[in-house]
Enzyme design. Structure first.
Site, PDB file in Angstrom:
ATOM      1  N   LYS A  71       0.815  -1.230   0.132  1.00  0.00           N
ATOM      2  CA  LYS A  71       0.055  -0.136  -0.139  1.00  0.00           C
ATOM      3  C   LYS A  71       1.049   1.302   0.094  1.00  0.00           C
ATOM      4  CE  LYS A  71      -3.973   1.726   2.616  1.00  0.00           C
ATOM      5  NZ  LYS A  71      -4.728   1.640   3.877  1.00  0.00           N
ATOM      6  N   SER A 121      -9.680  -1.202   7.114  1.00  0.00           N
ATOM      7  CA  SER A 121      -9.015  -0.940   5.698  1.00  0.00           C
ATOM      8  C   SER A 121      -8.415  -2.191   5.181  1.00  0.00           C
ATOM      9  CB  SER A 121      -8.298   0.273   5.802  1.00  0.00           C
ATOM     10  OG  SER A 121      -9.124   1.244   5.551  1.00  0.00           O
ATOM     11  N   SER A 137      -9.753   1.169   2.969  1.00  0.00           N
ATOM     12  CA  SER A 137      -8.654   2.071   1.984  1.00  0.00           C
ATOM     13  C   SER A 137      -7.954   1.277   1.374  1.00  0.00           C
ATOM     14  CB  SER A 137      -8.347   3.194   3.015  1.00  0.00           C
ATOM     15  OG  SER A 137      -7.366   2.715   4.058  1.00  0.00           O
TER      16      SER A 137
END
Ligand code: GLN
Length: 493
Positions: free
Chosen positions: A76, A175, A151
């Site tokens: 990420k 997330s 996310s």
């Protein structure tokens, strides 16, 4: 080749059946061919090929290889890796090059994994659909008209699409688990403190944890063994020996499971209800018992989460003032420092990040602090206590990961409260610091498309390994039926 598990790839690389170089170049080629339709990656690393060649050279020299040697992984874009852009999907950090590496990333690489790219996310990890990225949308590999969740949507999509067998995300309120549920992958949020946060760009420091995505429980255990453990560079990191792989064979015989009553009911779609029933039937057949327990304070989870996460975010994001870190606005030479800072911040942040900063600043401001922030801190304790009470009688709690499968682009992006509600089943674990795992446990057909459904398993603090045992038992009993790679996306042209 990329459909194989990380452990299988590493084994074949170890025997010389495959070279790390061919595995990593296949991953990069696959991303180049297919990611145009998915949008999982914000950047790819060509250096991955040289790193793969070094694994092959080490093998040729007869050196022992670590457990994930040559396995391509994705990170990420809020995880620092020296020399990579770490944008947090924000204009604020569009050109930020990491001068250091996150501990979890350093450990993953020490285990032999090769980082092939950085993945899309909601700006600063604020969101549940990855629609808040300043740069691009990420499409759900199961249905390109739907979000991958967020996310950590890019990492989830990268694993679901079969680009990489493993990826790291971060989970502040759901997330990792929610996008895992939406993409049919495993997503693990460790006990707060089991994985170092050093080098993870902070959103809400008392809630943030790094967590992995995988398509097999054994892979998940292998990556967790690699990344967890005490780190002197994170004062909140815990002393605890990682024994994830050892837990794979523990089974569920005699384990006491309970559904959380507050997470059941008509808020959940029929496919989610069916997945909850399936988990029960499969685990009961393997010797587990199932019951139901009530945690009344969970009703306040979302409100409490937003009154704690946004004040922490407003404080953490104060550093992006254009002076040291982030984007700096170009103003005339007469402009004073305050004008430069406020113009820089105005040009840097998207609407959701601004909303969070405003909310957080408000909740902390004098006159409101007692009514909001300090009250939320007290409710946080009540939530933690409800869990403790439930764990006096049960070993694992079970809820949906989300009340529904992946939604469509635009379906919730105009309504922040509806978006926040999609984390109703996940935020309370972050508030209580508990480990949670989303396992793919069913499919729901919506408008002719099969969409994955996740079920969340929750364990007491520091018993993260138990969730691996449960996941492995479920995976074996269902022959990995729910851990398939998403159907192949057609390549254009
Ligand atoms: N969706 C939640 C939020 O927007 C959780 C995000 C996260 O876990 N990073 O805050």
């Amino acid at each position: 080749m990329m459909r194989e598990t990380a452990v299988d790839l590493a084994r074949r690389i170890g025997t010389g059946d495959l070279s790390a170089h061919e595995v990593v170049s296949a991953a990069l080629a696959d991303i180049a061919a297919r990611d145009g339709q998915i949008g999982a990656f914000l950047s790819v690393r060509e250096q991955a090929l040289e790193e793969a060649a070094r694994v092959d050279a080490a093998r040729a020299a007869g050196e022992p290889l670590p457990p994930l040697a040559g396995v391509p992984v994705a990170l990420k874009d809020n995880l620092n890796l020296t020399g990579t852009r770490t944008t947090c999907a924000s204009r604020a950090l569009e050109n930020y090059i990491s001068p250091y590496t996150a501990t979890a990333v350093q450990r993953l690489r020490a285990a032999g994994a090769i980082v092939v790219g950085k993945t899309n996310m909601d700006e600063f990890a604020m969101g549940s659909s990855t629609e808040n990225s300043a740069f691009q949308l990420t499409r759900n590999p199961w249905d390109l008209s739907r979000v991958p969740g967020g996310s950590s949507g890019g990492s989830a999509a990268a694993v679901a699409a079969g680009f990489v067998p493993l990826a790291l995300g971060s989970d502040t309120g759901g997330s990792v688990r929610q996008p895992a549920g939406f993409t049919g992958t495993l997503g693990f949020k460790p006990t707060y403190g089991r994985v170092s946060r050093y080098g993870l760009v902070a959103f809400a420091s008392s809630l943030d944890q790094i967590g992995p995505f995988a398509r097999s429980t054994r892979d998940l255990a292998t990556v967790l063994d690699a990344i967890s453990g005490h780190d002197p560079l994170d004062a909140t990191s815990l002393e605890a020996t990682a024994r994830f792989a050892e837990a794979l064979g523990d089974g569920v015989r005699g384990l006491r499971f309970a559904y959380v009553r507050e997470s059941l009911g008509e808020a959940n779609t029929p496919g989610v209800q069916a997945a909850l029933e399936r988990v029960r039937a499969v685990l009961e057949a393997r010797g587990a018992s199932f019951s139901e327990v009530s945690l009344p304070s969970l009703e306040y989870g979302i409100a409490t989460y937003y009154l704690i996460a946004t004040p922490e975010a407003s404080s953490n994001l104060a550093r992006y003032d254009g002076m040291v870190y982030s984007h700096r606005a170009l103003l005339t030479s007469e402009a004073d420092v305050n004008a430069v800072m406020s113009a820089s911040r105005a040009e840097s942040f998207g609407p959701e990040v601004r909303r969070r900063i405003l909310m957080g600043t408000y909740a902390l401001s004098s006159g409101y602090y007692d009514a909001y922030y300090s009250k939320a801190m007290r409710v946080r304790q009540l939530i933690a206590r409800d869990f403790e009470r439930a764990f006096a009688d049960f070993d694992v709690l079970v809820t949906p990961t989300s009340p529904y499968p992946a939604f469509r682009f635009g379906e919730k992006s105009d309504d922040p409260v509806a978006m926040y509600q999609s984390d109703v089943d996940t935020v309370s674990l972050n508030l209580a610091g508990l480990p949670g795992l989303s396992i793919p446990a069913g499919f729901e057909t919506l408008e002719g498309r099969e969409l994955p459904v996740g079920v969340q398993l929750i364990a007491p603090a520091l018993t993260d390994e138990r969730l691996i045992a449960v996941s492995q038992a479920f995976e074996e009993a269902t022959s990995g039926e729910f851990l398939r790679v998403a159907p192949q996306v057609q390549t254009v042209g």
